[in-house]
Design a protein around this motif. Structure first.
Motif, mmCIF file in Angstrom:
data_model
loop_
_atom_site.group_PDB
_atom_site.id
_atom_site.type_symbol
_atom_site.label_atom_id
_atom_site.label_comp_id
_atom_site.label_asym_id
_atom_site.label_seq_id
_atom_site.Cartn_x
_atom_site.Cartn_y
_atom_site.Cartn_z
ATOM 1 N N UNK A 1 3.244 -5.501 4.592
ATOM 2 C CA UNK A 1 2.942 -4.863 3.300
ATOM 3 C C UNK A 1 1.902 -3.748 3.427
ATOM 4 N N UNK A 2 0.931 -3.917 4.321
ATOM 5 C CA UNK A 2 -0.079 -2.876 4.525
ATOM 6 C C UNK A 2 0.563 -1.601 5.063
ATOM 7 N N UNK A 3 1.477 -1.754 6.009
ATOM 8 C CA UNK A 3 2.191 -0.595 6.546
ATOM 9 C C UNK A 3 2.993 0.110 5.449
ATOM 10 N N UNK A 4 3.716 -0.673 4.658
ATOM 11 C CA UNK A 4 4.586 -0.079 3.650
ATOM 12 C C UNK A 4 3.800 0.573 2.518
ATOM 13 N N UNK A 5 2.656 -0.007 2.156
ATOM 14 C CA UNK A 5 1.883 0.553 1.041
ATOM 15 C C UNK A 5 0.937 1.660 1.496
ATOM 16 N N UNK A 6 0.244 1.445 2.600
ATOM 17 C CA UNK A 6 -0.770 2.415 3.026
ATOM 18 C C UNK A 6 -0.184 3.606 3.759
ATOM 19 N N UNK A 7 0.816 3.366 4.598
ATOM 20 C CA UNK A 7 1.346 4.443 5.436
ATOM 21 C C UNK A 7 2.637 5.045 4.882
ATOM 22 N N UNK A 8 3.441 4.221 4.181
ATOM 23 C CA UNK A 8 4.711 4.740 3.674
ATOM 24 C C UNK A 8 4.698 5.000 2.177
#
Length: 461
Positions: free
Chosen positions: A294-301
């Motif tokens: 979720x961190x990847x999807x929210x912060x980076x994507x």
């Protein structure tokens, strides 16, 4: 010996009159845990950024796992001697208190404290429920119970991350923590009355000697939890101090694991030791990836909390589908089932990792996470049923405790390693930070595929 599943369905099912109440209560409690895990994983990126605690992001999950080790050890012999009712009651109370502390936290440090308290209660709950399964249900129904536990994730998996994302966006992340204790009280009213009638089993062990050994195990559990937390703290430091702390914490944690887990677990000796080890491997691989997705999807994507949580929904549905299919297998080979599930998990993680690259469609993350979920759902019920089958009735609590200890210790260790590397690389290259963590969990899944065939005791070869 080989795990045998009757070709014909048992005369009584999970919802037969004498099993209905414990089945409904236990499934309700598992559903609560599912909602809590998925909802808080969805909310944690926002919570960590709000409290300026992103470097401690992995520790927010590992703290819960580390303290759960103490609860698991405390529950093992307690549940064997007195039955699962009392430890489960205490577990629900401490679990709820921890969530309240985290939800009201003014800083990341206080949130971590709440997560520690919550983890202790969760450790009591998890082992008590496994002992209840071993004491209430005949062997032919146990794999179905564990498949039903996985099925209890379906509704929370579908609505939990979405509801959590909406709560974060419209009410604030704190309410995700504060609302779960209300559900815990409702679940307790269903499951606890059903377990009150379970009486203690005669203990063949010398009571004084057993008490002394249990005190020693509890001391080792506290040392293991402290070592896991120290390992995370060391990963946030730099220079010679970091190296010294990391080495000391890693050695201490390895010693504690050797003393707490059954002999042969760390070397994957055939039979129960490998079963225990596989629980740690599969849990650490899946959870060690899930907390960062979720961190990847929210912060980076750039996805909203609601949309990022949808990835967890898809993975949990895959988990439930794998468990549903596993519960309906007839006369399966435990080794083949475990290795097939681990192979699917490895493949799913490799596909999901492609989402780290900005040019790759997000569909890779979703498809890969579904495959990974199916793999875990296939493996988990087999491992749980094997643990009870290979355990004498009077040792089901201790061995169930070891199963959950392996889960928590392996996962806390993987999160410490991945979290330390993530923290060190994030400022320089976010892509490298995520890619390094996913590569570690994928490699560990491949190792699990290789050793999964050792779940069969040597006598069956």
């Amino acid at each position: 010996m080989e795990m045998q599943v009757a070709a014909a369905p048992p005369a009584e099912g999970l919802f037969a009159p004498r099993y209905r109440a414990p089945t409904l209560g236990a499934v309700a409690l598992i559903a609560l845990h599912a909602f809590e895990a998925l909802a808080i994983t969805t909310a944690m990126p926002t919570a960590a950024q709000s409290l300026d605690g992103l470097p401690l992001y992995a520790l927010a999950f590992a703290a819960t796992l580390a303290s759960s080790v103490v609860g698991m050890v405390a529950c093992g012999r307690w549940a064997d001697r007195r039955g699962p009712h009392a430890p489960l009651t205490h577990g629900i109370v401490w679990f709820s208190i921890g969530l309240l502390v985290a939800g009201l936290a003014p800083s990341m440090a206080v949130l971590l404290l709440g997560r520690v308290v919550q983890g202790f209660g969760g450790g009591l709950m998890s082992v008590a429920l496994y002992v209840a399964v071993g004491r209430v249900y005949p062997p032919a129904l146990r794999v179905r119970v564990f498949a039903a536990f996985a099925g209890a994730w379906v509704v929370p998996a579908i609505v939990g991350p979405t509801i959590s994302g909406l709560i974060v966006e419209h009410l604030g992340w704190r309410w995700v923590f504060l609302l779960v204790p209300v559900v815990a009280v409702l679940a307790a009213t269903m499951v606890l009355p059903a377990l009150r009638a379970i009486t203690p089993l005669p203990d063949p062990m010398d009571e004084a000697g057993a008490a002394s050994r249990e005190r020693h195990r509890l001391a080792w559990a506290i040392a293991a939890a402290a070592s896991a937390l120290l390992l995370h703290w060391g990963g946030q430091q730099r220079g010679w101090l970091a190296a010294l702390v990391l080495v000391l914490a890693a050695v201490a944690l390895l010693i504690c694991m050797h003393r707490l887990l059954p002999r042969g677990t760390l070397s994957a000796a055939r039979g129960l030791p490998t079963v225990i080890a596989m629980r740690g491997i599969v849990a650490s691989v899946f959870y060690g990836t899930e907390v960062f997705l979720p961190l990847l999807l929210s912060r980076e994507r750039g996805l909203s909390p609601t949309m990022a949580g949808a990835a967890l929904t898809i993975g949990a549905v895959g988990w439930s589908a794998g468990s549903w299919y596993r519960g309906r297998m007839v006369d399966p080979s435990p080794a083949r089932v475990v290795q097939t599930g681990m192979a699917l998990l490895t493949l799913g993680l490799a596909v999901a990792t492609l989402a780290v690259f900005p040019t790759m469609p997000l569909a890779f993350a979703l498809v890969g996470w579904v495959i990974a979920g199916v793999g875990v759902g296939t493996v988990f019920p087999s491992i749980s049923a094997l643990t009870l089958e290979l355990s004498p009735p009077a040792q089901q609590g201790v061995n169930s405790s070891a199963l959950h200890l392996s889960d928590a210790l392996f996962t806390a260790t993987v999160l410490a390693v991945v979290g330390s590397l993530f923290s060190a690389l994030l400022e320089h290259s976010p892509m490298a930070a995520y890619l390094c963590g996913f590569a570690i969990t994928t490699a560990l899944a491949a190792i699990g595929t290789a050793v999964g065939g050792r779940v069969r005791p040597a006598a069956t070869l």
